[in-house]
Each structure stands twice: as C-alpha cells, then as structure tokens.
Write an enzyme that holds these catalytic residues in place. Structure first.
Site, PDB file in Angstrom:
ATOM      1  CB  SER A   1     -14.419 -23.491  12.065  1.00 39.81           C
ATOM      2  OG  SER A   1     -13.451 -23.880  11.137  1.00 39.81           O
TER       3      SER A   1
ATOM      4  CE1 TYR B   1     -18.991 -24.287   8.623  1.00 38.91           C
ATOM      5  CE2 TYR B   1     -16.762 -23.826   8.517  1.00 38.91           C
ATOM      6  CZ  TYR B   1     -17.795 -24.270   9.080  1.00 38.91           C
ATOM      7  OH  TYR B   1     -17.499 -25.068  10.067  1.00 38.91           O
TER       8      TYR B   1
END
Length: 282
Positions: free
Chosen positions: A139, A152
């Site tokens: 990501s 995250y």
C-alpha cells in the site's frame, strides 16, 4: 501454462478475486484461496462460464500447515508454482494509544506474518524450478505514515522492507520479488472487514480523532479508483520481461509517492492532515 497462487480471494470487489479472474483470462492456471471456500462458489461458477482454469481452495493463511498444504496441492495439481500473490489483508483504524492489544497483534499476523510464512512455504519449489515471481500487495501506507492508521502502516512498511531484502536473497535462484502499492481504491475492504469502532477503546481524548479517521477512510474508499487497475498491473508484473521491485498502480499511487519524496517531513505532515480534513488536530 504458468500457475499463479493468489491468497485472499473471497470478496468479489477485492484485489484478490479480480486479480484471479484477470490472470485466468490471460491463460494462467489460477489457484484462488480463501478462508471459507463456500464463499468461492460464485468464482468457481464464473470460471466454468468463462472456460478458464481456476480452482478455489479453502485456506487460512494464519495456519502454517495449511500454507504448506496449499503449496503442495498446487504443485500436485499443476506441476509448478510460477507466481505467488500475497494479497490477504485487513484494515486497522484508530489512534495507537486506543487500539486493543488483540487487534494490534491480529493486524500484524494477518498483514505481515502470514505473507512471510506463505512465502517461506513457496520458496523451495521456486528454487527447485529455477524461477518464480512473488508479489506482496502492500500500500502507499507502506510509503508514508497515515494518522489513525499507525498499525496498518507498520504492517505495510514491514512488508516493503522484507520484500526489498528478500529480492536480493533470492535473485540468484531466478526468483523475482515485487510489491504492488495501491493508494485509494474502491474495494470495500475497509468497510467490509468489521465495525471499525471495535478496533479501539472509546471514552477518551481521541474519540473525535478516531471518528474523523473512520469517516475520512470510508469517504476515500468510495471515491477510490477501479481495483481492476491493480489486477492489470499484477498481470503486467507477472508477465514482463523486465521485472522490478515496486509497482504503483493507478493514478493516485504514483502521485502520492512523488509528493512524499518532494516534501520535507514537516510540510508532508501539514499536507496530509489538511487532505484528511484534520488540520485542527495539529
């Protein structure tokens, strides 16, 4: 016919299932895994309707024995394992101080340690073949920190660092390692996984902050790009004669990477908080 094993394929709008369909249509023999195989019935029917080779396997990536069983079954069924796409992931929202301990550990186990073990399970076969490609769906949260997504980001930064190191370890065996680094895509993952409020404690100084993070994430996902762009980039990366370490799909990912590289830490912090509508928190 090359074989691709893709984890985390249960959701129709997710990167995993869309990538499985894209590679199958391109001629790959695809093994699409998911924790509950019953959710794969529509995908199995799709494969029949399109006359492509795609098998659904039940698979919990948090179970090392299952990781090795899936690799062995793939080799038995197809004779090779040419591409591994580590796609399984979960969301995490909330200020670090407020996150539940179990949630922190679950996020790291799901997003990082499962991919580590799955890769370790696949490497012996790829070494024996003298070739293979391993992808980690990371990501832009592995490129820059995001307020309210500290864990995250930690999981994605960990994948980025591990992948870069691994690439140098296995290149001599003909194995190429890459990360696929999406930014804002409308996959439904963030709002699908669970009620985000279950991630963190309430009744503290961060309540307004956490509410703002959840709201901005939901808005960003709905307005995100088509996840097919990620699947198309995985196909490109899996078939190119010039493999590379990092791939930034879509329009927003290259823009985010370039913006972060061009700004000081202080300017970037101000920019991110403004983009998230959280300037007042500074």
């Amino acid at each position: 016919m090359p074989t691709a094993l893709i984890t985390g394929c249960s959701r129709e709008t997710g990167f995993g299932q869309i990538t499985a369909k894209t590679l199958a249509k391109a001629g790959f023999d695809v093994v699409a895994t998911m924790r509950n195989a019953e959710r794969g019935a529509p995908l199995t029917q799709w494969a029949r309707d399109h006359n492509v080779r795609l098998d659904v396997m039940e698979h919990d990536v948090l179970d090392p024995a299952q990781n090795r069983r899936v690799v062995e079954q793939t080799l038995t069924n197809t004779g090779s394992l040419d591409v591994l796409v580590n796609n399984v992931g979960m969301s995490s929202f909330g200020a670090l101080e407020t996150l539940h301990d179990d949630h922190i550990r679950q996020t790291m186990e799901t997003n990082f340690f499962s991919a580590v073990d799955m890769t370790r399970a696949a490497l012996p076969a790829m070494r024996k073949q003298g070739e293979g490609r391993i992808f980690f769906v990371t990501s832009m949260a592995g490129v820059t920190g995001i307020p309210g997504e500290s864990i995250y980001c930690a999981s994605k930064f960990a994948l980025e660092g591990m992948a870069e190191s691994l690439a140098m370890e296995v290149a001599r065996f003909g194995i190429h390692v890459s990360t696929i680094r999406p930014a804002f895509f409308n996959t439904g993952m963030s709002m699908h996984n669970t009620d985000a409020s279950s991630f963190f404690e309430r009744g503290n100084a961060y309540d307004g902050f956490n509410d703002a993070v959840v709201a901005s994430t939901a808005e960003g996902e709905v307005a995100g790009e088509d996840p097919q762009l990620v699947a198309d980039m995985v196909l490109e990366a899996a078939t190119t004669t010039e493999p590379k370490l990092r791939w930034n799909p879509g329009q927003s990912a290259p823009e985010v990477a370039a913006a972060r590289a061009s700004m000081s830490d202080e300017d970037w912090r101000t920019y991110v908080m403004a983009e998230l509508g959280m300037t007042d928190w500074l």
